[in-house]
Scaffold this motif. Sequence first.
Motif, PDB file in Angstrom:
ATOM      1  N   PRO A   1       0.695  -1.189  -0.020  1.00  0.00           N
ATOM      2  CA  PRO A   1       0.073   0.008   0.091  1.00  0.00           C
ATOM      3  C   PRO A   1       0.998   1.278  -0.021  1.00  0.00           C
ATOM      4  CG  PRO A   1      -0.866  -1.758   1.575  1.00  0.00           C
ATOM      5  CD  PRO A   1       0.566  -2.095   1.076  1.00  0.00           C
ATOM      6  N   HIS A   2       0.320   2.404  -0.775  1.00  0.00           N
ATOM      7  CA  HIS A   2       0.977   3.562  -0.811  1.00  0.00           C
ATOM      8  C   HIS A   2      -0.142   4.704  -0.640  1.00  0.00           C
ATOM      9  CE1 HIS A   2       4.694   1.620  -2.303  1.00  0.00           C
ATOM     10  NE2 HIS A   2       5.151   2.535  -2.464  1.00  0.00           N
ATOM     11  N   THR A   3       0.198   5.909  -0.260  1.00  0.00           N
ATOM     12  CA  THR A   3      -0.539   6.980  -0.435  1.00  0.00           C
ATOM     13  C   THR A   3      -0.329   7.397  -1.836  1.00  0.00           C
ATOM     14  OG1 THR A   3       1.168   8.528   0.408  1.00  0.00           O
ATOM     15  CG2 THR A   3      -0.416   7.569   2.069  1.00  0.00           C
ATOM     16  N   MET A   4      -1.187   8.445  -2.209  1.00  0.00           N
ATOM     17  CA  MET A   4      -1.094   9.131  -3.600  1.00  0.00           C
ATOM     18  C   MET A   4       0.127   9.841  -3.775  1.00  0.00           C
ATOM     19  SD  MET A   4      -3.258  11.673  -5.689  1.00  0.00           S
ATOM     20  CE  MET A   4      -4.981  11.033  -5.422  1.00  0.00           C
ATOM     21  N   VAL A   5       0.585  10.441  -2.473  1.00  0.00           N
ATOM     22  CA  VAL A   5       1.952  11.243  -2.550  1.00  0.00           C
ATOM     23  C   VAL A   5       2.961  10.232  -2.647  1.00  0.00           C
ATOM     24  CG1 VAL A   5       3.124  12.645  -1.063  1.00  0.00           C
ATOM     25  CG2 VAL A   5       0.737  13.464  -1.266  1.00  0.00           C
ATOM     26  N   GLN A   6       2.916   9.141  -1.883  1.00  0.00           N
ATOM     27  CA  GLN A   6       4.005   8.276  -1.923  1.00  0.00           C
ATOM     28  C   GLN A   6       4.225   7.729  -3.322  1.00  0.00           C
ATOM     29  OE1 GLN A   6       2.722   5.736   1.093  1.00  0.00           O
ATOM     30  NE2 GLN A   6       4.368   6.619   2.642  1.00  0.00           N
ATOM     31  N   LEU A   7       3.262   7.328  -3.888  1.00  0.00           N
ATOM     32  CA  LEU A   7       3.417   6.849  -5.372  1.00  0.00           C
ATOM     33  C   LEU A   7       3.627   7.712  -6.456  1.00  0.00           C
ATOM     34  CD1 LEU A   7       0.082   4.679  -5.956  1.00  0.00           C
ATOM     35  CD2 LEU A   7       2.297   3.967  -5.914  1.00  0.00           C
ATOM     36  N   ALA A   8       3.133   8.945  -6.112  1.00  0.00           N
ATOM     37  CA  ALA A   8       3.572  10.270  -7.085  1.00  0.00           C
ATOM     38  C   ALA A   8       5.052  10.325  -7.111  1.00  0.00           C
ATOM     39  CB  ALA A   8       2.832  11.504  -6.839  1.00  0.00           C
ATOM     40  N   ASP A   9       5.407  10.400  -5.759  1.00  0.00           N
ATOM     41  CA  ASP A   9       6.943  10.726  -5.551  1.00  0.00           C
ATOM     42  C   ASP A   9       7.990   9.583  -6.071  1.00  0.00           C
ATOM     43  OD1 ASP A   9       9.234  12.409  -4.189  1.00  0.00           O
ATOM     44  OD2 ASP A   9       9.421  10.417  -3.065  1.00  0.00           O
ATOM     45  N   ALA A  10       7.381   8.405  -5.945  1.00  0.00           N
ATOM     46  CA  ALA A  10       8.176   6.945  -6.591  1.00  0.00           C
ATOM     47  C   ALA A  10       8.344   7.303  -7.964  1.00  0.00           C
ATOM     48  CB  ALA A  10       7.549   5.924  -5.857  1.00  0.00           C
ATOM     49  N   MET A  11       7.334   7.587  -8.679  1.00  0.00           N
ATOM     50  CA  MET A  11       7.080   7.480 -10.061  1.00  0.00           C
ATOM     51  C   MET A  11       7.524   8.840 -10.783  1.00  0.00           C
ATOM     52  SD  MET A  11       3.205   5.622 -10.044  1.00  0.00           S
ATOM     53  CE  MET A  11       2.929   5.979 -11.798  1.00  0.00           C
ATOM     54  N   GLY A  12       7.721   9.955  -9.997  1.00  0.00           N
ATOM     55  CA  GLY A  12       8.077  11.057 -10.632  1.00  0.00           C
ATOM     56  C   GLY A  12       6.855  11.940 -11.316  1.00  0.00           C
ATOM     57  N   VAL A  13       5.761  11.808 -11.099  1.00  0.00           N
ATOM     58  CA  VAL A  13       4.428  12.390 -11.633  1.00  0.00           C
ATOM     59  C   VAL A  13       3.748  13.125 -10.704  1.00  0.00           C
ATOM     60  CG1 VAL A  13       4.551  10.704 -13.300  1.00  0.00           C
ATOM     61  CG2 VAL A  13       2.998  10.587 -11.107  1.00  0.00           C
ATOM     62  N   THR A  14       3.085  14.441 -11.013  1.00  0.00           N
ATOM     63  CA  THR A  14       2.335  15.190 -10.214  1.00  0.00           C
ATOM     64  C   THR A  14       1.132  14.377  -9.470  1.00  0.00           C
ATOM     65  OG1 THR A  14       0.919  15.869 -11.809  1.00  0.00           O
ATOM     66  CG2 THR A  14       3.114  17.388 -11.500  1.00  0.00           C
ATOM     67  N   PRO A  15       1.046  14.679  -8.287  1.00  0.00           N
ATOM     68  CA  PRO A  15      -0.229  13.886  -7.705  1.00  0.00           C
ATOM     69  C   PRO A  15      -1.730  14.257  -8.352  1.00  0.00           C
ATOM     70  CG  PRO A  15       1.010  14.768  -5.938  1.00  0.00           C
ATOM     71  CD  PRO A  15       1.622  15.308  -7.287  1.00  0.00           C
TER      72      PRO A  15
ATOM     73  N   THR B   1      -8.027  -0.717  -4.803  1.00  0.00           N
ATOM     74  CA  THR B   1      -8.994  -0.343  -3.699  1.00  0.00           C
ATOM     75  C   THR B   1      -8.245   0.950  -2.984  1.00  0.00           C
ATOM     76  OG1 THR B   1      -8.069  -1.741  -1.976  1.00  0.00           O
ATOM     77  CG2 THR B   1     -10.029  -2.554  -3.206  1.00  0.00           C
ATOM     78  N   VAL B   2      -8.913   1.685  -2.253  1.00  0.00           N
ATOM     79  CA  VAL B   2      -8.567   2.605  -1.339  1.00  0.00           C
ATOM     80  C   VAL B   2      -9.162   2.684   0.014  1.00  0.00           C
ATOM     81  CG1 VAL B   2     -10.349   4.477  -2.158  1.00  0.00           C
ATOM     82  CG2 VAL B   2      -8.237   5.268  -1.316  1.00  0.00           C
TER      83      VAL B   2
ATOM     84  N   HIS C   1      -5.482  10.631   5.223  1.00  0.00           N
ATOM     85  CA  HIS C   1      -4.712   9.888   3.937  1.00  0.00           C
ATOM     86  C   HIS C   1      -5.483   8.913   3.246  1.00  0.00           C
ATOM     87  CE1 HIS C   1      -1.019  12.100   5.139  1.00  0.00           C
ATOM     88  NE2 HIS C   1      -1.219  11.624   6.525  1.00  0.00           N
ATOM     89  N   ALA C   2      -5.331   8.791   1.949  1.00  0.00           N
ATOM     90  CA  ALA C   2      -6.233   7.859   1.153  1.00  0.00           C
ATOM     91  C   ALA C   2      -4.961   6.959   0.882  1.00  0.00           C
ATOM     92  CB  ALA C   2      -6.600   8.543   0.025  1.00  0.00           C
ATOM     93  N   VAL C   3      -5.239   5.527   1.089  1.00  0.00           N
ATOM     94  CA  VAL C   3      -4.081   4.521   0.966  1.00  0.00           C
ATOM     95  C   VAL C   3      -4.632   3.623   0.034  1.00  0.00           C
ATOM     96  CG1 VAL C   3      -2.659   2.775   1.979  1.00  0.00           C
ATOM     97  CG2 VAL C   3      -3.318   4.507   3.358  1.00  0.00           C
TER      98      VAL C   3
END
Length: 238
Positions: free
Chosen positions: A39-53, A70-71, A77-79
């Motif tokens: 599981p990741h939050t949107m911010v964690q995913l965006a940071d790892a992928m190098g894209v904007t939230p 699923t969320v 936080h939305a995980v």
Amino acid sequence: MAGWVDSGNAVQASVVALARELADPVRLTALQLLAAEGPHTMVQLADAMGVTPPRLGNHLARLRAAGLVTVEHTGRHAVYQVARADIADVLTAIARYAHHDDLTAPRRASSPVDVAHTCYDHAAGRLGISVLTTLVSAGALHPPDGRTGELVLGDDLTALHRLGVDARAVAPRRRLASACLDRTHRVPHLGGDLGRLVLDAFVADDLVRRQDGTRELLVTERGAARLPDLLPGFTPGP
């Protein structure tokens, strides 16, 4: 016969819908990260992928609508996590097919970074992948189930001890071990504090050396001789 055809058409439609979602590189990478690391939050995913939230948010909404993620809301936080653990099998099969030898396709020249580099405080590249593969194959670690990136210790820690690591040395409050998606090879390497301990053991034994100012790890002459024995299948050369 009509029922069979209708059933076949429904399956075909489902496959087409899945392929449509996986065809986008942002959605595909998001699913790969969630399947490999948990599981990741949107911010964690965006940071790892190098894209904007905001850009990622649109893609996550599509993945939710398709029933692929699923969320769960925890406080503010939305995980996000994969909806089904077996999506990892689908992603692995696609990755293997895509990397099948194609003699007509131009290939990027391999580099020392492909062989070994750091990801935070643990080893990545072919070295980190081989560490994870070896420990799971030898029963020292049990792989994640696709819903979290957590790995748990197995019953036979012989392979871990051969790498010079005592699992009891894991730092308090740190994750023991995780399947961390390798950005270079798109398959998991060993993360978590156990990954740090393995890399520290390799450095202490002069099997690899850190390079000042870079993430590259240099496999030493001693490491080139010993690592293939410790990690079956690992090749130290480019």
